[in-house]
Design a protein around this motif. Structure first.
Motif, PDB file in Angstrom:
ATOM      1  N   ASN A  97       0.860  -1.185   0.000  1.00 17.13           N
ATOM      2  CA  ASN A  97       0.000   0.000   0.000  1.00 17.13           C
ATOM      3  C   ASN A  97       0.894   1.233   0.000  1.00 17.13           C
ATOM      4  O   ASN A  97       1.478   1.591   1.035  1.00 17.13           O
ATOM      5  CB  ASN A  97      -0.907  -0.021   1.235  1.00 17.13           C
ATOM      6  N   THR A  98       1.013   1.900  -1.149  1.00 13.97           N
ATOM      7  CA  THR A  98       1.981   2.985  -1.310  1.00 13.97           C
ATOM      8  C   THR A  98       1.608   4.233  -0.505  1.00 13.97           C
ATOM      9  O   THR A  98       2.491   5.045  -0.204  1.00 13.97           O
ATOM     10  CB  THR A  98       2.127   3.362  -2.792  1.00 13.97           C
ATOM     11  N   VAL A  99       0.363   4.405  -0.156  1.00 13.66           N
ATOM     12  CA  VAL A  99      -0.013   5.565   0.674  1.00 13.66           C
ATOM     13  C   VAL A  99       0.647   5.446   2.047  1.00 13.66           C
ATOM     14  O   VAL A  99       1.237   6.408   2.563  1.00 13.66           O
ATOM     15  CB  VAL A  99      -1.549   5.663   0.823  1.00 13.66           C
ATOM     16  N   GLU A 100       0.587   4.252   2.614  1.00 11.76           N
ATOM     17  CA  GLU A 100       1.177   4.052   3.942  1.00 11.76           C
ATOM     18  C   GLU A 100       2.698   4.093   3.878  1.00 11.76           C
ATOM     19  O   GLU A 100       3.357   4.613   4.798  1.00 11.76           O
ATOM     20  CB  GLU A 100       0.695   2.722   4.540  1.00 11.76           C
ATOM     21  N   THR A 101       3.277   3.549   2.798  1.00  6.64           N
ATOM     22  CA  THR A 101       4.747   3.558   2.715  1.00  6.64           C
ATOM     23  C   THR A 101       5.257   4.982   2.486  1.00  6.64           C
ATOM     24  O   THR A 101       6.306   5.356   3.025  1.00  6.64           O
ATOM     25  CB  THR A 101       5.257   2.634   1.595  1.00  6.64           C
ATOM     26  N   THR A 102       4.516   5.784   1.728  1.00  8.95           N
ATOM     27  CA  THR A 102       4.902   7.189   1.545  1.00  8.95           C
ATOM     28  C   THR A 102       4.826   7.927   2.868  1.00  8.95           C
ATOM     29  O   THR A 102       5.712   8.724   3.210  1.00  8.95           O
ATOM     30  CB  THR A 102       3.964   7.871   0.525  1.00  8.95           C
ATOM     31  N   ARG A 103       3.800   7.617   3.630  1.00 10.77           N
ATOM     32  CA  ARG A 103       3.616   8.273   4.932  1.00 10.77           C
ATOM     33  C   ARG A 103       4.774   7.941   5.869  1.00 10.77           C
ATOM     34  O   ARG A 103       5.320   8.809   6.540  1.00 10.77           O
ATOM     35  CB  ARG A 103       2.294   7.799   5.538  1.00 10.77           C
TER      36      ARG A 103
END
Lengths: 568, 48
Positions: free
Chosen positions: A306-312
């Motif tokens: 999940n790239t949203v969480e990894t970006t966060r």
């Protein structure tokens, strides 16, 4: 995404909507709007049934499920052919002969109005929420991975579906289902071919299958039984039969597909064809997931999909810790590659000792990987306590966007949108028919003209479409409630199926006993959900069995001895 | 005419587009299911 991908996706969406509206212009009455004038051939019935069931979640989540858990989910569908036969013998000729528009009309003919109202209201609650989820879930995943505005995806997808479904009714749904299933099959085939082309040159199809098998991803059939095991041969065959009976026999979104058959024979053939084709189709989708797993044995997968969480997390104070975990994950991955090649060499040389050493090394690597991911998930939760730490739904699309060539990305996305739209259109069509036939025409305005009901049908379709879009846009805030919506079907299906089983087979049981047995059975199922760990596939069996037994016991108290119903 | 007889009458009036009777078709569907189960079992055993 490249220009070609956008072109393919946009062209397809516009073409499908336009095709649906153009081919079905001139709807004259409710019979043509809801039943396509009973003119549908069996192959359209079959494809429409499959398109209705196969939502975008099927194509986003199922490959991910095989990646994580192996192919045993295919057992979920083993009850399907049995259920199709039962429905062909019982429900199809009965519904056709009674000339009903909805499955719930039959309940009034058999029992009374309150059973019809209960059945239709349970359907509207459950399917109304599911329709919103059908639009929301793929929009969420696509917006996370592509960075698109989620509400825009919801409005565009939902809006196009409402447009052609409201305009053309059942026939528009059926005609667009043909196109959508075609693009789904083409998209999935293209994905499978590309996966093999992306494997290292020294890894053949047989090698890939061996790797997946030895790493426990090709566990299609498991005969061992444990009641807590979610997907086994026994829960699939028994629980799956009950679920399929309920879904295809009592859920108007499916009943409407085969009520449109041009004859009993055509409806039966459509159901039976669905029963046979669906299983290999699901096998193929799961196999794609298993092959994506093999691909990621040679190309390092992200630590978390999940790239949203990894970006966060990489923008947070925990970034250095997360990067350490990523380096460790990469190191374990590189080790695993050498173990995999040792395993393949052991298989080729028929050296069991070498094979077992390699498998032992692979198990140790897998344990290390699981531990590293567990630490990563804990870090993600520290940064965002509300984070969804199950990234299964993002695996396949992450692969498509990251590794498939320009053009094919658009094709696979078109397939995913097709699946979303095909399910949603059938749901809206069914919600509208139940609303107009079972509620509006039956209880509110029984003496209006056919043209009045036709206009009411289009308004009802638009209403449910707007409702589904609004719920999808709101759903992001509901958090864990979405999971409850996801299993909502199993909470209600057993009870609804029990009502219909009593209606079909227990002619001496009356409406009062059935109605109150349904209330009690539903409470039992909810109690099982709230207080036990019983897997959801068994809820249908529990709800249905409870209802039938309770109706039998209550009948002497609540209903006079039954004569044969006049409708039979 | 009872339910079973009326169902049989309905079935007699409309035979399947392929094969001689619905019973044959249902048997073939069940045979298809058993075939799938066997193939999946062999697939699982061979590659696992």
């Amino acid at each position: 995404m490249g220009t070609a991908d956008w072109f393919i996706l946009a062209s397809f969406l516009i073409f499908v909507a336009g095709y649906g509206i153009w081919k079905t212009r001139g709807q004259k009455n409710m019979r043509s709007y809801f039943l396509a004038d009973r003119s549908t051939p069996w192959y359209t019935v079959a494809l429409s049934i499959m398109a209705t069931q196969a939502s975008a979640i099927t194509f986003l989540s199922t490959p991910g499920q095989a990646y994580v858990d192996g192919m045993r989910f295919v057992q979920f569908y083993l009850g399907l052919p049995v259920a199709m036969i039962i429905l062909s013998v019982t429900a199809v000729p009965l519904f056709h002969r009674l000339n009903v528009y909805t499955a719930y009309e039959f309940l009034e003919l058999r029992f009374d109005l309150k059973n019809r109202a209960l059945g239709s209201i349970l359907f509207l609650i459950q399917r109304g929420l599911a329709a919103g989820f059908t639009i929301f879930a793929p929009a969420l995943i696509i917006s996370v991975l592509l960075g698109w505005n989620m509400n825009l995806v919801i409005v565009v997808t939902g809006g196009l579906v409402v447009l052609y479904t409201a305009a053309g009714g059942t026939e528009a749904v059926n005609k667009t289902h043909l196109l959508q299933m075609l693009i789904i099959f083409v998209g999935m085939f293209a994905a499978l071919v590309m996966i093999f082309r992306l494997l290292p040159p020294d890894i053949s199809f047989l090698d890939a299958t061996r790797i997946a098998g030895k790493m426990e991803k090709l566990n299609a059939i498991t005969f061992s039984f444990h009641w807590k095991d979610r997907y086994s041969f026994w829960s699939g065959l028994i629980g799956g039969t009950f679920l399929a009976l309920s879904y295809f026999g009592t859920d108007q979104s499916q009943v409407q597909r085969y009520l449109a058959g041009s004859s009993i024979a055509q409806s039966r053939m459509g159901l039976l064809a669905n029963g046979l084709v669906k299983i290999p189709m699901q096998f193929a989708i799961l196999f794609i997931g298993a092959m994506v797993f093999v691909f990621y044995q040679f190309v390092a997968p992200p630590l978390f999909f999940n790239t949203v969480e990894t970006t966060r997390i990489t923008a947070s104070a925990y970034a250095p810790e997360y990067q350490t975990l990523q380096r460790e994950y990469q190191r374990v991955h590189d080790e695993k590659q050498s173990h995999i090649r040792s395993m393949l060499a052991g298989i080729d040389a028929r050296d069991n000792a070498a094979l077992n050493r390699a498998l032992s090394d692979l198990r140790r690597s897998k344990t290390s990987e699981t531990a590293i991911r567990g630490e990563a998930v804990q870090l993600i939760r520290k940064v965002n306590p509300k984070a969804d730490t199950n990234d299964t739904n993002y695996i396949f699309l992450n692969f498509v966007i990251g590794f498939m060539p320009v053009g094919l990305v658009g094709l696979v996305l078109a397939a995913i949108f097709s699946a979303s739209m095909s399910s949603t259109s059938a749901e809206l069509n069914a919600l509208a028919s139940t609303t107009v036939i079972d509620i509006y025409k039956r209880m509110i305005s029984p003496n209006a003209s056919d043209r009045h009901y036709l206009i009411a049908s289009k308004i009802a379709t638009i209403f449910w479409g707007v409702y589904a879009i609004a719920f999808a846009m709101y759903a992001n805030r509901l958090g864990s409630l979405i999971e409850a919506v996801n299993i909502l079907g199993s909470l209600f299906y057993g009870t609804i199926l029990g009502i219909f089983l009593v209606a079909f087979y227990l002619k001496k049981i009356g409406g009062n006993a059935t109605f109150f047995a349904a209330i009690i059975a539903e409470l039992v199922v909810i109690a099982c959900f709230a207080f036990t760990e019983i897997p959801y596939l068994w809820y249908n069996v529990i709800g249905c069995t409870c209802l039938v037994i309770l109706a039998y016991l209550l009948n002497p108290l609540l209903d006079a001895p039954k004569r044969q119903p006049a409708a039979e | 005419m009872n339910d079973t007889e009326s169902r049989r009458a309905e079935n007699r009036e409309e035979s399947p587009p392929i094969f001689s009777s619905w019973g044959v078709l249902y048997t073939l569907v069940l045979a298809g299911l058993i075939t799938y189960i066997l193939l999946f079992y062999i697939f699982t055993k061979v590659f696992s």
